[in-house]
Scaffold this active site. Structure first.
Site, mmCIF file in Angstrom:
data_model
loop_
_atom_site.group_PDB
_atom_site.id
_atom_site.type_symbol
_atom_site.label_atom_id
_atom_site.label_comp_id
_atom_site.label_asym_id
_atom_site.label_seq_id
_atom_site.Cartn_x
_atom_site.Cartn_y
_atom_site.Cartn_z
ATOM 1 N N ILE A 109 0.832 -1.191 0.000
ATOM 2 C CA ILE A 109 0.000 0.000 0.000
ATOM 3 C C ILE A 109 0.873 1.249 0.000
ATOM 4 O O ILE A 109 1.981 1.248 0.542
ATOM 5 C CB ILE A 109 -0.951 -0.010 1.230
ATOM 6 C CG1 ILE A 109 -1.920 1.194 1.213
ATOM 7 C CG2 ILE A 109 -0.185 -0.078 2.543
ATOM 8 C CD1 ILE A 109 -3.015 1.118 2.275
ATOM 9 N N CYS A 110 0.382 2.285 -0.646
ATOM 10 C CA CYS A 110 1.011 3.604 -0.618
ATOM 11 C C CYS A 110 2.437 3.531 -1.156
ATOM 12 O O CYS A 110 2.683 2.998 -2.227
ATOM 13 C CB CYS A 110 0.954 4.163 0.808
ATOM 14 S SG CYS A 110 1.356 5.919 0.959
#
Length: 208
Positions: A109-110
């Site tokens: 994620i991210c």
């Protein structure tokens, strides 16, 4: 006899500590699970030194990356951090390749998607992230045609999400690991995404 499966959460300084909590809480809590007690969460880092998250929390790793293999793991979870943008954490992006090559899921994620892009893991897989422009700033990234404007994408053992989509990230992890029945997962997501208490009744009913 129940076999315990370990989800490994990667640790490094400036870890985005809000991005994995929805997932790890649901993996550790037996409520509504199809097979309570199957999953445990363990942290893994490059060394056993404490790391400091973006929120200022100090965390001691459970183990180091050189002590585990894909065979030991049900999933490798990579959260964002400021360090991904500096080219750090390469040991974890390399580990992501080993996990995927072994057929073991990886969830990123991210900023962690930047590491996967640099490793070439997004070049031919549907994926998402914070923005295609951010990933395109990575010299090795060739996956623009496979970028999806979605909160989270799950495809062939790889889960990706943008930093504003921790809830959707968790939903895809729980689906990949088959933690809940589909109706339970839908109700859980409905409750946390809307805050409508009617979804709690649906959650209880689905789990009954």
């Amino acid at each position: 006899m129940t076999t315990t499966k370990t989800v490994h959460v990667a640790l490094y300084d400036t870890l985005s500590d809000w991005e994995f909590g929805f997932a790890t809480a649901r993996l550790n809590l037996p409520h509504f699970q199809k097979r309570p007690g199957v999953f445990q969460v363990r942290t893994v880092a490059a060394t056993l030194d404490p790391i400091t998250t973006m929120g200022g929390l100090r965390i001691l790793p459970d183990t180091t990356l050189d002590r585990i293999t894909p065979d030991d793991s049900a999933l490798l979870l990579l959260s964002g951090s400021d360090t991904w943008t500096t080219g750090a954490n390469r040991e974890f992006s390399a580990a992501a390749r080993r996990w995927l090559d072994a057929g073991v899921p990886v969830a990123a994620i991210c900023g962690a998607t930047i590491g996967l892009a640099d490793e070439g893991l997004l070049d031919d897989r549907p994926h998402t992230g914070n923005a295609v422009e951010e990933l395109s700033s990575v010299p090795n990234y060739r996956g623009q045609a496979h970028f999806r404007q979605e909160r989270a994408v799950r495809h062939d053992k790889l889960i990706t999400a943008g930093g504003a989509s921790a809830l959707e990230f968790a939903r895809e992890i729980l689906a990949e690991l088959d933690v809940y029945e589909p109706a339970v997962l839908e109700a859980w997501y409905g409750l946390f995404s809307t805050g409508n208490p009617e979804w709690f009744g649906k959650l209880v009913a689905a789990a009954s």
